[in-house]
Design an enzyme around this catalytic site. Sequence first.
Site, PDB file in Angstrom:
ATOM      1  CD  GLN A  13      -7.145  -4.248   4.124  1.00 42.73           C
ATOM      2  OE1 GLN A  13      -8.150  -4.876   4.472  1.00 42.73           O
ATOM      3  NE2 GLN A  13      -7.187  -2.969   3.822  1.00 42.73           N
ATOM      4  CE  LYS A  48      -7.379  -0.100   6.355  1.00 44.05           C
ATOM      5  NZ  LYS A  48      -8.225   0.584   5.372  1.00 44.05           N
ATOM      6  CG  ASP A  55       0.347  -2.720   6.069  1.00 41.11           C
ATOM      7  OD1 ASP A  55      -0.632  -2.868   6.832  1.00 41.11           O
ATOM      8  OD2 ASP A  55       0.269  -2.074   5.004  1.00 41.11           O
ATOM      9  CB  CYS A 106      -3.700   3.514  -1.492  1.00 41.06           C
ATOM     10  SG  CYS A 106      -4.801   4.864  -1.135  1.00 41.06           S
ATOM     11  CG  HIS A 127      -1.919   0.961   1.397  1.00 45.62           C
ATOM     12  ND1 HIS A 127      -1.688   2.264   1.750  1.00 45.62           N
ATOM     13  CD2 HIS A 127      -3.263   0.851   1.213  1.00 45.62           C
ATOM     14  CE1 HIS A 127      -2.846   2.912   1.788  1.00 45.62           C
ATOM     15  NE2 HIS A 127      -3.815   2.075   1.465  1.00 45.62           N
TER      16      HIS A 127
END
Lengths: 148, 421
Positions: free
Chosen positions: B213, B236, B210, B374, B133
Amino acid sequence: MDELQELYQQIVLEHYRNPRNYGELPEATHRAEGYNPLCGDRLEVMLRVREGAIEEIRFRGSGCAISQASASVMTTLVRGKSLAEAEELFERFHELVTGTGAVDLEQLGILAAFAGVREFPARVKCATLAWHTLRAALQQRQEPVTTE
Amino acid sequence: MSTAVHSAQELRELVWQWRQDFPLLQRTVYGKPIVYLDNAATTQKPTAVVAALQHYYTECTSNVHRGVYYLSEQATQLYEEARRTVQRFLGAAEAAEIVFVRGTTEAINLVAHCLGRTRIRPGSEILLTHMEHHSNIVPWQLVAEQTGARLRVLPITPDGELMLEAYPELLTERTAVVAVVHVSNSLGTINPVAELIQTAHERGIPVLVDGAQAVAHMPVDVQQLDCDFYAFSGHKIYGPTGIGVLYAKRRWLEEFPPYQGGGDMIRHVTFERTLYNDVPYKFEAGTPNIAGAIGLKAALEYVQQCGLERIAAHEHELLRYATERLQELPGVRLIGTAQRKAAIISFVIEGVHPHDVGTVLDREGIAIRVGHHCTQPVMEFFGVPATSRVSFGLYNTLEEVDRLVEALWKVIRLFGVGGNG
């Protein structure tokens, strides 16, 4: 007609599939690039201006149906027009897609195909990108224009 | 918490119960029941989260770590309980390894900034992957510019998987850090981060993951992964916006200089010199997002109550069914067909721009994301300016997938894809 059909009229879809005046314009006197970072629509408008009139215009680029059809229709309308007439068309189109007042569809001619856009605020930028790019080209602006 | 995976029928009944916890799912748009399929962008909030926010604001509003009075002690307690909840949720060794930040983006910026001041030097290499991202690219670019380091990129395959065979060669004596996404937001790929971390550690290289998600969709244990840094956002995972988490091993937090200066991060200040507070407070300058942390605690507890194993099983079924149904449609090409995927499906329809897909679906009451997500390098790799993306959450149903497919048929007929005019 529901709002979707109003937005995606046959004329719009037809211009999207078969864009008019598409491609490079040799000996262009004016050109500008437009970019809509939200959806990635990109286009370039090229013009040959002689004695205060648009003798030839072409565009190329990629994007959604609304932005591509709008560019195609625009080229058919401003070709052969004086710069003042082109500016007047810009204003008329802008009022059509962003305004709230009543519109006289008959007087608008082919532009009326974009009358549905004002019901889709997220899509106004797609419709106006080509016109803003045209204006930037005529004003000889160097920076790519954006409708963001 | 029971994590036993239930039968398909039991799972479906559970999902209908979960849906009752999300008031927004009851509403309609354009006269149609909403189908919310943009969970990779942000998730809806269960009543437990809204209630936790309201409880703090109506019953306990006061600042933390300051007051000697009752309210402040209560607020401090709630805030620090939230930290311990995050610690347990991630399996961290201690609560001090949990830093509250605004979100994944700030967490990555914090690590990039601090590594830039301690480890990254002229000639250093920062290894990223092609599916990051923008928030796991740009902070490193900024640091590279400041330090004279350079970015290197692990390539991806046409299926949207990491090209693992290229990885060992990209790890050199100049590699200062590896930063990799756990689950790709535009492709859905689940990356084998444990293996990547192990290989990097064999060469003494720290790894940032990261997890934006990942955490809402599968159990994550940072000690098992052995990552140095793990970042995620509250919003999220059914929590509030403006709160997120940086997990970092204590040794890094001790080694790092402060990220921002201000109140709460100090022990003693004179104009000549400042003594910094202990970790993690050294990294939490200024009044933190107290309500956000409390809301995040409620969200994590909610997710654990539902059971991440059950959520994962349900979302996998949604992914399987939606992938199958989308492939029935003429002109549809899936972008991202990795072996291991989370419930994210990116696709393009031949001759139709994703923006037009989004508009038609919107009028059917279906919210999906269209655009580059993104991840412009990913779009470039697949040769598309944008995609349409469907991303599922715990409350989505197979019936909603059917509504999606019906609406896509409408797109296909409107645009005359594959002779369907």
